[in-house]
Design an enzyme around this catalytic site. Structure first.
Site, short mmCIF file in Angstrom:
data_model
loop_
_atom_site.label_atom_id
_atom_site.label_comp_id
_atom_site.label_asym_id
_atom_site.label_seq_id
_atom_site.Cartn_x
_atom_site.Cartn_y
_atom_site.Cartn_z
N LYS A 296 0.59 -1.26 -0.01
CA LYS A 296 -0.07 -0.02 0.03
C LYS A 296 1.05 1.15 0.13
O LYS A 296 0.31 2.26 -0.61
CB LYS A 296 -1.05 0.14 1.30
CG LYS A 296 -2.29 -0.93 1.00
CD LYS A 296 -3.00 -0.52 2.15
CE LYS A 296 -4.46 -1.39 1.90
NZ LYS A 296 -5.38 -0.85 3.03
N ASP A 333 -10.02 3.28 1.38
CA ASP A 333 -10.37 2.96 2.92
C ASP A 333 -11.05 3.99 3.37
O ASP A 333 -11.73 4.03 4.30
CB ASP A 333 -9.13 2.37 3.62
CG ASP A 333 -8.61 1.11 3.15
OD1 ASP A 333 -9.38 0.08 2.75
OD2 ASP A 333 -7.13 0.95 3.22
P1 NAP Z 1 -0.89 -2.40 10.54
O1 NAP Z 1 -0.43 -1.39 9.75
O2 NAP Z 1 -0.01 -3.38 10.93
O3 NAP Z 1 -1.22 -1.48 12.15
C1 NAP Z 1 -1.64 -2.39 13.19
C2 NAP Z 1 -1.82 -1.44 14.39
O4 NAP Z 1 -2.20 -2.14 15.41
C3 NAP Z 1 -0.43 -0.93 14.76
O5 NAP Z 1 -0.62 0.12 15.42
C4 NAP Z 1 0.09 -2.05 15.73
O6 NAP Z 1 0.97 -1.67 16.75
C5 NAP Z 1 -1.23 -2.37 16.34
N1 NAP Z 1 -1.22 -3.74 17.18
C6 NAP Z 1 -0.93 -4.70 16.37
N2 NAP Z 1 -1.05 -5.93 17.65
C7 NAP Z 1 -1.31 -4.87 18.74
C8 NAP Z 1 -1.48 -5.54 19.83
N3 NAP Z 1 -1.46 -6.87 20.39
N4 NAP Z 1 -1.93 -4.65 20.96
C9 NAP Z 1 -2.09 -3.45 20.45
N5 NAP Z 1 -1.69 -3.04 19.31
C10 NAP Z 1 -1.50 -3.96 18.42
O7 NAP Z 1 -2.25 -3.21 10.09
P2 NAP Z 1 -3.53 -2.12 9.36
O8 NAP Z 1 -3.35 -2.35 7.88
O9 NAP Z 1 -3.67 -1.08 9.79
O10 NAP Z 1 -4.66 -3.09 9.72
C11 NAP Z 1 -5.42 -3.24 10.91
C12 NAP Z 1 -6.67 -4.00 11.12
O11 NAP Z 1 -7.45 -3.57 10.13
C13 NAP Z 1 -6.18 -5.33 10.56
O12 NAP Z 1 -7.11 -6.32 11.35
C14 NAP Z 1 -6.74 -5.32 8.97
O13 NAP Z 1 -7.53 -6.64 8.60
C15 NAP Z 1 -8.18 -4.45 9.29
N6 NAP Z 1 -8.51 -3.76 7.93
C16 NAP Z 1 -9.90 -4.02 7.81
C17 NAP Z 1 -10.23 -3.16 6.34
C18 NAP Z 1 -11.53 -3.38 5.99
O14 NAP Z 1 -11.99 -3.00 4.94
N7 NAP Z 1 -12.53 -3.83 7.10
C19 NAP Z 1 -9.15 -2.45 5.98
C20 NAP Z 1 -7.94 -2.23 6.36
C21 NAP Z 1 -7.70 -2.96 7.44
P3 NAP Z 1 2.71 -1.83 16.53
O15 NAP Z 1 2.99 -0.67 15.35
O16 NAP Z 1 3.18 -1.23 18.01
O17 NAP Z 1 2.86 -3.12 16.19
#
Ligand code: NAP
Length: 505
Positions: A296, A333
């Site tokens: 992305k 998004d």
């Molecule tokens: P990302 O860039 O990896 O970011 C994840 C975030 O969650 C980071 O801030 C990370 O913190 C935090 N995190 C991970 N594990 C954690 C824990 N155990 N406790 C507290 N914080 C934690 O991922 P993303 O792309 O933003 O996606 C996040 C979620 O949104 C995913 O589940 C994804 O499937 C979902 N999503 C859904 C849609 C939809 O259309 N519904 C679209 C996009 C994303 P650190 O940086 O400290 O690791």
């Protein structure tokens, strides 16, 4: 031409009854069927299966075209017997009703043509060569070698580790008649689907058991990708990511195309090397694509232009290929969050907490700020929370304050609670002081967090809403038409329900 249907079902099982059951399932979708006799556990099962084939032929089966294959081990199959035994099985299969047989070059090279003629002369031959490790140096020479035994058709299956290699294999189908090309491997999966469009005489797909890497199920080949209806002018779209196997975007987007009777297809591209994919855009005629993890941010460098909001978020999930192959990026998004939330709460003037500060949190934060909400960010890494809060003129909130503070909405933008760790919740019940909880996760549809919220009488929104909304926004950007949203949502919900049923077994 082999059969009426160009999608060939692969039937492969260890016992005769399972194999026959697969034949009946295949016949619902196609009348061209490959029988992998080498998968049967022993000679007795082969005999039993061929007896079923001979006697149990329904009207449907009578109209079917069967291809007998008894691939030996060193050619990638399971048959451990001698070449003589292999030929006997193929001869028996022909007499049981198989119009075609497939014989690999390793075996045919060791048989005098007269012997093949005496034993298998009643059937028509597919002469095949398989390269399970890597592509051969000269594909055209391989084709010429196969053609030397004068089979009715030649078949070449090649493990491809890039789209560039897959296209070399597809090109072979454009150059000759009566050739089946099979680009194998996960990266080559879209090329497998496009093989018929490029001139391959057949595309193979298993009813149940995969017999090679990167195969698409028979059901998906026929109904999801409609591989036999694709033409040169069919518009090709896709999603790029790594991993990509579980993406629901093909279900969502293809449902939209089917519902509107559009000549377009949407394919999953496992992309490890962005440049390899970018090089395939022109030859495959790709008109647009979705971008998911981990590309992305990286895709931005390759765009000719970008929507200002996507540039501000620093991530693109949608690309349109414009005239001259120019790439234009968007972030839907952002739109997805707004469409999912706007119907539930007035965003202007509301106070919303985002938990997490990663890629999705960034899109959510920009969307909410742009809509006039006051944005609060809480993340396990304070520095990240502060940086995102600063970017949207919001506020970073420490975790310990959550029990005491009230928000109009709380949004989970972390992967905590996602399948298979569905028993986890990113926040405790005591931290949910709000009117609405929105979990971006959609596997499962109802997360532990949403359960906790519902138990406290808080309104909930599932990540499915955002997924559908960001996807329909992509569809509308590509087609310029209004998306058939209800049909697209139904298809995604059906797929998720099926997955949940399978997981519960
Ligand atoms: P990302 O860039 O990896 O970011 C994840 C975030 O969650 C980071 O801030 C990370 O913190 C935090 N995190 C991970 N594990 C954690 C824990 N155990 N406790 C507290 N914080 C934690 O991922 P993303 O792309 O933003 O996606 C996040 C979620 O949104 C995913 O589940 C994804 O499937 C979902 N999503 C859904 C849609 C939809 O259309 N519904 C679209 C996009 C994303 P650190 O940086 O400290 O690791």
């Amino acid at each position: 031409m082999i059969g009426r249907d160009k999608i060939c079902a692969i039937v492969a099982a260890a016992d005769a009854r399972s194999m026959w059951r697969q034949v009946r399932r295949a016949l619902v979708i196609t009348r061209t069927i490959e029988l992998r006799l080498d998968w049967l556990s022993d000679d007795a099962e082969v005999t039993k299966f061929l007896a079923l084939l001979r006697s149990g032929r329904s009207a449907n089966a009578r109209r079917a075209t069967f291809i007998a294959t008894c691939r030996r081990r060193h050619a990638g199959g399971k048959f451990a017997g001698t070449i003589a035994r292999q030929l006997v099985h193929l001869a028996e299969a022909i007499s049981a009703g198989c119009a075609w047989y497939d014989l690999e070059i390793e075996s045919s090279a060791r048989c005098p043509p007269e012997l093949l003629d005496v034993l298998l002369g009643e059937g028509r031959q597919i002469a095949s060569a398989h390269f399970f490790q890597r592509a051969p140096g000269n594909l055209r020479r391989v084709a010429a070698d196969l053609a030397r035994v004068q089979p009715a058709i030649i078949k070449i299956a090649v493990q491809c580790d890039s789209l560039a290699e897959s296209m070399d294999v597809l090109r072979l189908a454009g150059r000759r008649k009566n050739v089946i090309v099979i680009p194998m491997g996960e990266v080559a999966q879209p090329a497998r689907v496009l093989a018929l469009r490029e001139g391959s005489a057949l595309a193979y797909a298993p009813v149940e058991n995969a017999t090679a890497r990167g195969q698409v199920s028979l059901d998906a080949m026929k109904h999801l990708f409609r591989a036999d209806a694709l033409r040169r002018k069919t518009r090709v779209y896709g999603v790029i990511g790594d991993p990509i196997g579980h993406s629901l975007s093909p279900v969502l987007q293809n449902t939209g195309f089917h519902a509107r009777k559009m000549d377009a297809v949407f394919l999953p591209f496992l992309v490890r090397d962005l440049r390899d994919f970018l090089g395939a855009i022109k030859p495959l005629g790709i008109a647009g694509f979705s971008v998911t993890i981990p590309h992305k941010q990286a895709i931005l460098r390759h765009l000719d232009d970008c929507d200002p909001m996507a540039a501000a978020i620093g991530a693109v999930n949608t690309v349109v290929v414009r005239g001259g192959g120019k790439l234009y990026g968007y972030n839907t998004d952002y739109v997805g969050v707004l469409r999912a939330l706007e119907r539930r709460i007035p965003l202007r003037g509301s106070r919303v907490l985002i938990f997490g500060a990663g890629g999705a949190a960034r899109a959510v934060a920009f969307a909410l700020a742009e809509s006039g909400a006051s944005v609060c960010i809480c993340a396990r890494r304070t520095a990240q929370a502060k940086a995102l809060a600063r970017a949207v003129e919001g506020e970073a909130v420490e975790r310990r304050r959550l029990r005491r503070e009230f928000f109009d909405a709380i949004i989970n933008a972390t992967p905590v609670g996602m399948y298979p760790r569905a028993a986890n919740s990113p926040l405790t019940a005591a931290e949910l002081n709000c009117r609405l909880v929105f979990d971006l996760i959609y596997r499962p549809r109802v997360t532990k967090l949403l359960q906790l919220a519902a138990r406290r009488g808080i309104e909930t929104v599932s990540g499915v809403e955002m997924f559908v909304a960001q996807g329909t926004a992509q569809w509308e950007i590509w087609t310029g038409e209004r998306a058939p949203e209800a049909a697209m949502r139904r298809a995604v919900l059906r797929a998720l329900r099926n997955e949940e049923k399978m997981a519960a077994r």
